[in-house]
Structure formats: structure tokens, C-alpha cells
Design an enzyme around this catalytic site. Structure first.
Site, PDB file in Angstrom:
ATOM      1  N   HIS A 197     -12.550   0.579 -18.188  1.00 46.36           N
ATOM      2  CA  HIS A 197     -11.651   1.722 -18.837  1.00 46.36           C
ATOM      3  C   HIS A 197     -11.934   2.825 -19.026  1.00 46.36           C
ATOM      4  CE1 HIS A 197     -10.571  -2.255 -21.752  1.00 46.36           C
ATOM      5  NE2 HIS A 197      -9.637  -2.038 -20.726  1.00 46.36           N
ATOM      6  N   ASP A 463      -8.637  -8.184   0.538  1.00 48.75           N
ATOM      7  CA  ASP A 463      -8.812  -9.556   0.583  1.00 48.75           C
ATOM      8  C   ASP A 463      -9.278 -10.284   1.859  1.00 48.75           C
ATOM      9  OD1 ASP A 463      -8.726 -10.583  -2.229  1.00 48.75           O
ATOM     10  OD2 ASP A 463      -6.641  -9.837  -1.985  1.00 48.75           O
ATOM     11  N   CYS A 510      -1.887  -2.796   3.907  1.00 48.48           N
ATOM     12  CA  CYS A 510      -1.571  -2.023   2.653  1.00 48.48           C
ATOM     13  C   CYS A 510      -3.108  -1.978   1.900  1.00 48.48           C
ATOM     14  CB  CYS A 510      -0.573  -2.701   1.770  1.00 48.48           C
ATOM     15  SG  CYS A 510      -0.770  -4.591   1.424  1.00 48.48           S
TER      16      CYS A 510
HETATM   17  C1  PEP Z   1      -5.547  -6.291  -0.378  1.00 51.75           C
HETATM   18  O1  PEP Z   1      -5.983  -7.476  -0.650  1.00 51.75           O
HETATM   19  O2  PEP Z   1      -5.663  -5.676   0.694  1.00 51.75           O
HETATM   20  C2  PEP Z   1      -4.394  -5.623  -1.232  1.00 51.75           C
HETATM   21  C3  PEP Z   1      -3.871  -4.896  -0.837  1.00 51.75           C
HETATM   22  O3  PEP Z   1      -4.136  -6.493  -2.550  1.00 51.75           O
HETATM   23  P1  PEP Z   1      -4.939  -6.273  -3.636  1.00 51.75           P
HETATM   24  O4  PEP Z   1      -6.135  -5.169  -3.560  1.00 51.75           O
HETATM   25  O5  PEP Z   1      -4.040  -6.005  -4.768  1.00 51.75           O
HETATM   26  O6  PEP Z   1      -5.544  -7.605  -3.704  1.00 51.75           O
HETATM   27 MG    MG Z   2      -5.073  -8.903  -2.198  1.00 53.93          MG
END
Ligand code: PEP
Ligand code: MG
Length: 589
Positions: A197, A463, A510
Site C-alpha cells: 500500500h 508472465d 505489453c
Molecule cells: C504480462 O504478463 O506481461 C502482462 C502484461 O500481464 P500482467 O503483468 O498483468 O500479468
Molecule cells: Mg500476465
């Protein structure tokens, strides 16, 4: 100068960028002292009445703080206090204390502390960051109730009289909320992670912060001059003149570079030889659109919709979700917004949904797996996204896809949502584009089959790296193995892009890798069409892309694909950025 003022450098994790220097204000928890007191059976009602009065006072204080927070910040941060109010209103918690007072015939403080310790211990054992923070919530609230039982007011940070750097073992959300913004210029805490937080609030307040320092509370005393570098995670106690001079020039250099970057806001992310990349941004909540526009990103490549579901006691219904998605789509139009469907599980849990404790939450009931098992929750979200699609710039993306069947099943639910809305006469975009995240190695390996079923891919490197390299993304012990430039990652990215190209669809990235300015040329060279990055990284990434040529990006990628070690790839990337955009390397520290 004596030893007492020797410079000390502490290293933690920078969670909110920027550099500040000021006197330290050490917060040591002044716990209320009380003694165990035996009571007669007929005194129990009076003891319970004291407890109820303290609960009422606590509830009132929390509501006050929440109102102040809503004014000063936004609903997202204020809602952290929902969790505190939930503790005060938790009937089983309150009744356990009341029963304990009657059964044990002791003063309420003793029972309250024991019951709270049991609750907090059970949560702290759960090995999950979100639940561990709920344990901190309980301790924080109980401290407040104990103060109210003793008739004392808390020694709050709000009482600071001059601009200070707050140093603490950990800051509770109420500590953070009661501070005066003009008085606190930085944070340094022993505990905490980027998702704690304190970190969330520091970023929202744009106050430089470093967490995870382990022993700052011991090495720093109130009044010590302290420098906090929230970019590199460094805290310098009694900074020497040399350090101050060095930071002075770093700050001036960073400022000059930042001002130049601002002038690029309306420029495209185009290489010197004319190759244009779509530079979009990631958001968690609708108000983040401000930062996207301010930093000159074009469109939203990832809207992490699950953040609308966190820190609240009820699920957002279809109309509330539709309003949030519609607001984003409307503000960002005509540029696109990719709304990722719920990615709950892993390290994100909605208190309003019953989600089981798992040994391996990242590998478990997460994201699309959860949604396919909870079609009502999923359908509500799909209907809400479709409602927002009237803006004609909405795209839908499914997270954590690991096989073609999941795409087919999600597609059937989307069709059902369209049919329902059609029957109800609700307008939506029938051609809304659907894509998938490539963040599980199996998805990258079957990308050819997936590509025939969707309109785009977005590579979730956060991920993809954790699953490919078997490195828990939130475990500090194995961070050294978390390597975006590992050859296995580059090959999976390349393979995904090739599959997308043969099917005539586009690929974005992303994950955080895309927002690393050192790695952007590599990704461009590997053939990504879009990069979606944190809004404040967009100017840096854009600057690097504008400084290189597409052919040198391609050469870099070809060379990188021949490397056997991630370190060698990183060295190649650094060399190119240093040569073409040295200022950005300076800015990164
Ligand atoms: C990722 O896994 O790269 C992603 C953009 O999703 P998150 O970070 O929300 O798991
Ligand atoms: Mg992800």
C-alpha cells in the site's frame, strides 16, 4: 567529521521515482501499554460497552480518513480503507472478542489483542502478498482500537511540522493517509514491495520512495539528513558533499532530458529510416488515461480490467463496468483501447469473490481459467465491454491462454453476450476485434493455430518469462534468474511474431520488457508492431526508437538470436542505446 556523520548507503527497491533530500522523521510504533486485569462477571457488560464505543470511534476515524483521501487522491486509494472498515464490521471477529471477555473474565484489551494476533497470524502464514497485507490491515486497525480504548490519539504522521523524509519499518495505510503532502517529501521503509500500500500511495502522490531496506529504522535517526533516490532504490544517510554534488548534477541532467522528451509528445515513434511502431500504454484504472495522454502514448495496449474488481466489497455490475470501459474508450478515441478480460488469481484477488487458497496460484485458477469456470462473471464483463464498443475503438483480449480450446470457449461466450444484447436492442460493435495474450510458453509454441482464430497477439513478457524460466516473478530470492533477454524468451517471441505474420495479424508486447528503453530496439528488430508500456516510460521508449534505424534494429535482433547467454544480448542492446540515445541511458541511472 566524526563517525556519527559518516555517509551510509542503503540499497532497497525503488518504487516511486525521483530524488529528494531532507531530514528524516522516524516513525516508531508507540504501542499502547496495558495490563491484564481480572474482572468480575458483572463487569463484562461494561467492558463490552467500552469495546463497542472504541469500535464506533474507530469507524468514525476511518470514515474521516477515507473522505480526506478521496478529496486528496482518488477513489482507488481511498478504497484501501474499505479493508479496514471490513475488519471493524467483521461480526465474527467482534463476537469472538465479546465471547472471550465473558469467558476469560479479563479486560477487553487482552482478548482483542489475542484474537487479532490469531487472525493476523493465519493470514500472514498464507504466503500470498495480498493476504499478508490484509494481516497488516488487521494490526493497523487493532492499534487504532487500542488507542481509542485508552482514550489516546495516535501519534500520527500528520503532526509533522517541516518537510521530512518518513522512515519506518513499514507504513500503514492510515499513517500514509494522515500525512500532509506538503510535509512529506519521501519515504524509506524496511519492509514492503512494489505492490504494498505504501508503494501504491507513494506513486499516486508522486513522492519518491524506496522500500525493502531491511534496517533503515536502525541505521537512521530522526533529524538525520537523508537522500532518497526512488529511481535506483538507493538511500544515502548523511550524504557527503561529493554525493550531493553528484546528485545535484544528476537531477539537473534528468530535468533537462525530461524537458526535451516532453517536446516529443505529439511525434510518432518512427525510426530514422521511417519504420513506425505503435507506441501505446498500459493502464489499470480509467483515471490513468490522463497519464497516457500527458506522456504522448497513442492508444491503450493493455487495460488491466481486474483492478476495477480489487479492494472493494462488491463486484462491479455490468453498468458500472460499462461506464468505466466506455469512459476510457471515449477519452482515447479514435485511438484503440485493448481491454483485457479479468486476470484474477496469481497475486490479484478480489475480496468479493470466493477464490480458494492455492499452493501455486500463478499456475492455478487464474485469468481465463477462472472466467471460463465462472461464466456469469465473465458474461457480465463481456456484455459490459460490448456496450463500450459503440465507440468503435474497443478490442478484447483474453489473458493466460494456453491452448486453442480456451479461445473457442471464450468465443462462444462472447457470441452469447452479443446475441443477448442484440435481442435487448443494445447497440455494440459486431466486429469488435479479439486477441489473445501470449504469456504461457505453450501459447507461443502453438501460435500458428491460435493466429488463425484471432485478430492480434500481445506478448505478456512478465508472465512469459516467469513461466518459461520457472522464476516466480514476485520472489526476491530468484530475481537474478528473471532474464528478459534469455535466448529462450527471444526465440519464443520470434516464433510468435512469425506465426502472426503468416496469418496476417499483428503482434504487440505489453509486458514490462517492452517499456525498457534498452530493449525496445531489440523488440522492434524482432518484428513487433506495437509496444504498450507504462505511461511514464513512453517518452523514453519513443526517444530511443526515433534515434535508431530499423535496419540496425534488425541486425541487433539477428545477432541477439545467435547469442547463447542473456547477458550477451543485454550487452548488445546497451551498446546500441548508449551509442544512439546516451541521454536515455543517463536518465535510467
Ligand atoms: C504480462 O504478463 O506481461 C502482462 C502484461 O500481464 P500482467 O503483468 O498483468 O500479468
Ligand atoms: Mg500476465
Amino acid at each position: 567529521m566524526g563517525d556519527a556523520h559518516r555517509e551510509i548507503v542503503l540499497q532497497g527497491t525503488g518504487v516511486s521515482p525521483g530524488v529528494v533530500i531532507g531530514p528524516a522523521f522516524l516513525i516508531t510504533r508507540t504501542d499502547v501499554r496495558f495490563v491484564e486485569r481480572a474482572i468480575e462477571a458483572d463487569e463484562a457488560p461494561r467492558e463490552i460497552a467500552r469495546f463497542e464505543e472504541a469500535l464506533i470511534a474507530t469507524r468514525g476515524q476511518l470514515h474521516d480518513i477515507q473522505t480526506r483521501m478521496e478529496k486528496a487522491l482518488d477513489r482507488r486509494n481511498a478504497s484501501i480503507f474499505d479493508a479496514h472498515l471490513l475488519v471493524v464490521d467483521d461480526r465474527s471477529f467482534v463476537e469472538e472478542v465479546v465471547r472471550g471477555v465473558r469467558a476469560r473474565k479479563v479486560n477487553v484489551e487482552v482478548v482483542l489483542q489475542e484474537v487479532a494476533a490469531r487472525y493476523a497470524e493465519a493470514l500472514a502464514q498464507m504466503g500470498d502478498e495480498y493476504l499478508r497485507e490484509r494481516a497488516a490491515d488487521i494490526k493497523d486497525v487493532v492499534r487504532r482500537i487500542l488507542h481509542n480504548l485508552a482514550g489516546q490519539s495516535l501519534n500520527e504522521v500528520g503532526g509533522l511540522s517541516e518537510p521530512c523524509i518518513v522512515v519506518a519499518a513499514d507504513l500503514s495505510p492510515s499513517d500514509t493517509a494522515t500525512l500532509r503532502r506538503d510535509r512529506v517529501i519521501g519515504f524509506a521503509t524496511d519492509q514492503g514491495s512494489p505492490t504494498s500500500h505504501t508503494a501504491i500511495m507513494a506513486r499516486a502522490l508522486e513522492i519518491p520512495a524506496v522500500v525493502g531496506l531491511h534496517n533503515a529504522g536502525v541505521r537512521i535517526s530522526s533529524g538525520d539528513r537523508v537522500l532518497v533516490d526512488g529511481t535506483t532504490g538507493r538511500v544515502v544517510v548523511h550524504p557527503s558533499q561529493e554525493t550531493l554534488d553528484r546528485y545535484g548534477s544528476i537531477a539537473r541532467a534528468r530535468e533537462t532530458i525530461r524537458s526535451r522528451l516532453e517536446t516529443l509528445r505529439d511525434e510518432p515513434a518512427r525510426t530514422r529510416d521511417g519504420y513506425e511502431v505503435d507506441l501505446a500504454a498500459n493502464i489499470e484504472l480509467p483515471q490513468d488515461v490522463d497519464a497516457v495522454l500527458r506522456h504522448g502514448a497513442r492508444g491503450i495496449g493493455l487495460f488491466r480490467s481486474e483492478f476495477l474488481f480489487l479492494s472493494r466489497s462488491h463486484l462491479p455490475d455490468e453498468m458500472e463496468q460499462a461506464k468505466a470501459y466506455g469512459e476510457v474508450a471515449g477519452r482515447i478515441a479514435p485511438e484503440p483501447v485493448v481491454i483485457r478480460t479479468l486476470d484474477l488469481g496469481g497475486d490479484k484477488f478480489a475480496s468479493s469473490l470466493q477464490m480458494p487458497q492455492e499452493m501455486n496460484p500463478y499456475m492455478g485458477w487464474r485469468a481465463i481459467r477462472f472466467c471460463l469456470a465462472q461464466p456469469d462473471v465473465f458474461l457480465t464483463q463481456l456484455r459490459a465491454i460490448l456496450r463500450a464498443s459503440v465507440h468503435r475503438n474497443v478490442r478484447i483480449m483474453y489473458p493466460m491462454i494456453s491452448n486453442v480450446d480456451e479461445v473457442a470457449r471464450a468465443g462462444r461466450l462472447l457470441e452469447q453476450a452479443k446475441e443477448e444484447l442484440g435481442r435487448e436492442g443494445v447497440p455494440f460493435d459486431p466486429d469488435v476485434e479479439v486477441g489473445v495474450m501470449i504469456e504461457v510458453p505453450s501459447a507461443a509454441l502453438v501460435a500458428r493455430d491460435l493466429a488463425r482464430r484471432v485478430k492480434f497477439f500481445s506478448i505478456g513478457t512478465n508472465d512469459l518469462i516467469q513461466y518459461t524460466l520457472a522464476v516466480d516473478r514476485v520472489n526476491e530470492q530468484v530475481t537474478y534468474l528473471y532474464e528478459p533477454t534469455h535466448p529462450a524468451i527471444l526465440r519464443l517471441i520470434r516464433q510468435t511474431i512469425e506465426a502472426a505474420r503468416s496469418a496476417g495479424i499483428w503482434t504487440g508486447v505489453c509486458g514490462e520488457m517492452g517499456g525498457n528503453p534498452l530493449l525496445a530496439p531489440l523488440l522492434v528488430g524482432l518484428g513487433v508492431d506495437e509496444l504498450s508500456v507504462s505511461p511514464n516510460m513512453a517518452p523514453l521508449v519513443k526517444d530511443v526508437i526515433r534515434a535508431v534505424t530499423f535496419s540496425e534494429c534488425e541486425r541487433l535482433a539477428a545477432e541477439a538470436l545467435q547469442c547463447e547467454a542473456g547477458g550477451d544480448v543485454l550487452a548488445l542492446c546497451r551498446k546500441l542505446t548508449e551509442a544512439r540515445a546516451p541521454e536515455i541511458v543517463t536518465l535510467l541511472g
